[in-house]
Scaffold this motif. Structure first.
Motif, PDB file in Angstrom:
ATOM      1  N   ALA A  68       0.797  -1.272   0.078  1.00 62.32           N
ATOM      2  CA  ALA A  68      -0.162  -0.043  -0.061  1.00 62.32           C
ATOM      3  C   ALA A  68       0.972   1.383   0.178  1.00 62.32           C
ATOM      4  O   ALA A  68       0.547   2.139  -0.659  1.00 62.32           O
ATOM      5  CB  ALA A  68      -1.049  -0.074   1.066  1.00 62.32           C
ATOM      6  N   VAL A  69       1.863   1.203   0.840  1.00 64.10           N
ATOM      7  CA  VAL A  69       2.721   2.439   0.923  1.00 64.10           C
ATOM      8  C   VAL A  69       3.280   2.604  -0.413  1.00 64.10           C
ATOM      9  O   VAL A  69       3.505   3.949  -0.825  1.00 64.10           O
ATOM     10  CB  VAL A  69       3.841   2.515   1.820  1.00 64.10           C
ATOM     11  N   VAL A  70       4.124   1.612  -1.034  1.00 63.57           N
ATOM     12  CA  VAL A  70       4.757   1.865  -2.377  1.00 63.57           C
ATOM     13  C   VAL A  70       3.670   2.253  -3.365  1.00 63.57           C
ATOM     14  O   VAL A  70       4.056   3.019  -4.136  1.00 63.57           O
ATOM     15  CB  VAL A  70       5.352   0.587  -2.780  1.00 63.57           C
ATOM     16  N   SER A  71       2.571   1.521  -3.459  1.00 63.64           N
ATOM     17  CA  SER A  71       1.698   2.087  -4.529  1.00 63.64           C
ATOM     18  C   SER A  71       1.105   3.476  -4.268  1.00 63.64           C
ATOM     19  O   SER A  71       0.870   4.168  -5.171  1.00 63.64           O
ATOM     20  CB  SER A  71       0.344   1.002  -4.358  1.00 63.64           C
ATOM     21  N   PHE A  72       1.058   3.941  -2.992  1.00 63.61           N
ATOM     22  CA  PHE A  72       0.643   5.190  -2.528  1.00 63.61           C
ATOM     23  C   PHE A  72       1.484   6.367  -3.137  1.00 63.61           C
ATOM     24  O   PHE A  72       1.296   7.430  -3.875  1.00 63.61           O
ATOM     25  CB  PHE A  72       0.232   5.333  -1.232  1.00 63.61           C
ATOM     26  N   LEU A  73       2.925   5.922  -2.882  1.00 62.63           N
ATOM     27  CA  LEU A  73       3.802   6.748  -3.404  1.00 62.63           C
ATOM     28  C   LEU A  73       4.090   6.864  -4.797  1.00 62.63           C
ATOM     29  O   LEU A  73       4.155   8.097  -5.429  1.00 62.63           O
ATOM     30  CB  LEU A  73       5.264   6.347  -2.555  1.00 62.63           C
ATOM     31  N   LEU A  74       3.797   5.695  -5.434  1.00 59.64           N
ATOM     32  CA  LEU A  74       4.017   5.721  -6.926  1.00 59.64           C
ATOM     33  C   LEU A  74       2.794   6.582  -7.586  1.00 59.64           C
ATOM     34  O   LEU A  74       2.996   7.167  -8.584  1.00 59.64           O
ATOM     35  CB  LEU A  74       3.982   4.454  -7.641  1.00 59.64           C
ATOM     36  N   GLY A  75       1.542   6.373  -6.941  1.00 53.96           N
ATOM     37  CA  GLY A  75       0.088   7.133  -7.446  1.00 53.96           C
ATOM     38  C   GLY A  75       0.456   8.472  -7.097  1.00 53.96           C
ATOM     39  O   GLY A  75       0.287   9.412  -8.063  1.00 53.96           O
ATOM     40  N   THR A  76       1.126   8.945  -6.196  1.00 57.19           N
ATOM     41  CA  THR A  76       1.422  10.506  -5.829  1.00 57.19           C
ATOM     42  C   THR A  76       2.324  10.882  -6.869  1.00 57.19           C
ATOM     43  O   THR A  76       2.189  12.011  -7.367  1.00 57.19           O
ATOM     44  CB  THR A  76       1.773  10.684  -4.444  1.00 57.19           C
ATOM     45  N   ALA A  77       3.230  10.126  -7.154  1.00 60.57           N
ATOM     46  CA  ALA A  77       4.269  10.681  -8.251  1.00 60.57           C
ATOM     47  C   ALA A  77       3.665  10.855  -9.521  1.00 60.57           C
ATOM     48  O   ALA A  77       3.941  11.869 -10.074  1.00 60.57           O
ATOM     49  CB  ALA A  77       5.468   9.739  -8.165  1.00 60.57           C
ATOM     50  N   ILE A  78       3.005   9.946  -9.992  1.00 65.91           N
ATOM     51  CA  ILE A  78       2.291  10.028 -11.142  1.00 65.91           C
ATOM     52  C   ILE A  78       1.336  11.101 -11.357  1.00 65.91           C
ATOM     53  O   ILE A  78       1.042  11.641 -12.359  1.00 65.91           O
ATOM     54  CB  ILE A  78       1.377   8.780 -11.502  1.00 65.91           C
ATOM     55  N   GLY A  79       0.316  11.236 -10.081  1.00 68.36           N
ATOM     56  CA  GLY A  79      -0.331  12.438 -10.075  1.00 68.36           C
ATOM     57  C   GLY A  79       0.402  13.666 -10.190  1.00 68.36           C
ATOM     58  O   GLY A  79      -0.268  14.851 -10.851  1.00 68.36           O
ATOM     59  N   VAL A  80       1.473  13.814  -9.735  1.00 65.84           N
ATOM     60  CA  VAL A  80       2.181  14.939  -9.642  1.00 65.84           C
ATOM     61  C   VAL A  80       2.491  15.357 -11.141  1.00 65.84           C
ATOM     62  O   VAL A  80       2.656  16.632 -11.535  1.00 65.84           O
ATOM     63  CB  VAL A  80       3.449  15.010  -8.544  1.00 65.84           C
ATOM     64  N   ILE A  81       3.160  14.377 -11.816  1.00 67.89           N
ATOM     65  CA  ILE A  81       3.344  14.445 -13.148  1.00 67.89           C
ATOM     66  C   ILE A  81       2.388  14.909 -14.020  1.00 67.89           C
ATOM     67  O   ILE A  81       2.441  15.870 -14.978  1.00 67.89           O
ATOM     68  CB  ILE A  81       3.914  13.273 -13.747  1.00 67.89           C
ATOM     69  N   GLY A  82       1.192  14.280 -13.752  1.00 67.86           N
ATOM     70  CA  GLY A  82      -0.150  14.965 -14.581  1.00 67.86           C
ATOM     71  C   GLY A  82      -0.496  16.290 -14.040  1.00 67.86           C
ATOM     72  O   GLY A  82      -0.716  17.079 -14.848  1.00 67.86           O
ATOM     73  N   LEU A  83      -0.506  16.701 -12.943  1.00 67.40           N
ATOM     74  CA  LEU A  83      -0.524  18.087 -12.355  1.00 67.40           C
ATOM     75  C   LEU A  83       0.445  18.987 -12.876  1.00 67.40           C
ATOM     76  O   LEU A  83       0.148  20.102 -13.589  1.00 67.40           O
ATOM     77  CB  LEU A  83      -0.449  18.327 -10.879  1.00 67.40           C
ATOM     78  N   ARG A  84       1.704  18.829 -13.199  1.00 69.97           N
ATOM     79  CA  ARG A  84       2.830  19.447 -13.913  1.00 69.97           C
ATOM     80  C   ARG A  84       2.263  19.625 -15.565  1.00 69.97           C
ATOM     81  O   ARG A  84       2.735  20.637 -16.085  1.00 69.97           O
ATOM     82  CB  ARG A  84       4.140  18.994 -13.530  1.00 69.97           C
ATOM     83  N   GLY A  85       1.974  18.651 -16.003  1.00 74.09           N
ATOM     84  CA  GLY A  85       1.646  18.699 -17.463  1.00 74.09           C
ATOM     85  C   GLY A  85       0.332  19.576 -17.599  1.00 74.09           C
ATOM     86  O   GLY A  85       0.396  20.397 -18.435  1.00 74.09           O
ATOM     87  N   LEU A  86      -0.773  19.460 -16.496  1.00 75.37           N
ATOM     88  CA  LEU A  86      -1.805  20.452 -16.769  1.00 75.37           C
ATOM     89  C   LEU A  86      -1.310  22.057 -16.576  1.00 75.37           C
ATOM     90  O   LEU A  86      -1.760  22.727 -17.301  1.00 75.37           O
ATOM     91  CB  LEU A  86      -2.755  20.179 -15.981  1.00 75.37           C
ATOM     92  N   ARG A  87      -0.426  22.017 -15.547  1.00 76.85           N
ATOM     93  CA  ARG A  87      -0.108  23.571 -15.295  1.00 76.85           C
ATOM     94  C   ARG A  87       1.008  23.963 -16.569  1.00 76.85           C
ATOM     95  O   ARG A  87       0.777  24.891 -17.031  1.00 76.85           O
ATOM     96  CB  ARG A  87       0.856  23.519 -14.160  1.00 76.85           C
TER      97      ARG A  87
END
Length: 95
Positions: A68-87
């Motif tokens: 769960a912790v690893v998946s949470f961290l990877l999901g967070t990193a992927i979400g940040v990449i998406g947010l940076r793309g949107l910005r």
């Protein structure tokens, strides 16, 4: 062999499409929801899988918590990449 952390070989920065950026951002939000819910359910497990009869965590608990912790961290990193793309799309000329 050295690896460059700069722009792609063409010299232009990499841009994500709006669709891909939203998908990555949504995936990050989904990961927060799913994995936080999973850990809550794991913590409150009454089946005997996560905790032994003395209330001590079992191997099942530790393996699934790590997952769960690893998946949470990877999901967070992927979400940040998406947010940076949107910005980046907001600041791109023509938008």
């Amino acid at each position: 062999m050295s690896q460059s952390s700069g722009p792609p070989a063409s010299g232009r920065p990499l841009h994500l499409s709006r669709r891909v950026s939203w998908f990555l951002f949504a995936f990050g939000i989904w990961s927060w929801f799913i994995w936080i819910t999973f850990v809550k359910n794991l913590w409150n497990d009454g089946s005997g899988l996560a905790f032994d009869e003395h209330g001590d965590p079992t191997g099942y608990f530790w393996v699934h918590l790590l997952l769960a912790v690893v998946s949470f961290l990877l999901g967070t990193a992927i979400g940040v990449i998406g947010l940076r793309g949107l910005r980046a799309l907001r600041h791109r000329p023509g938008n």
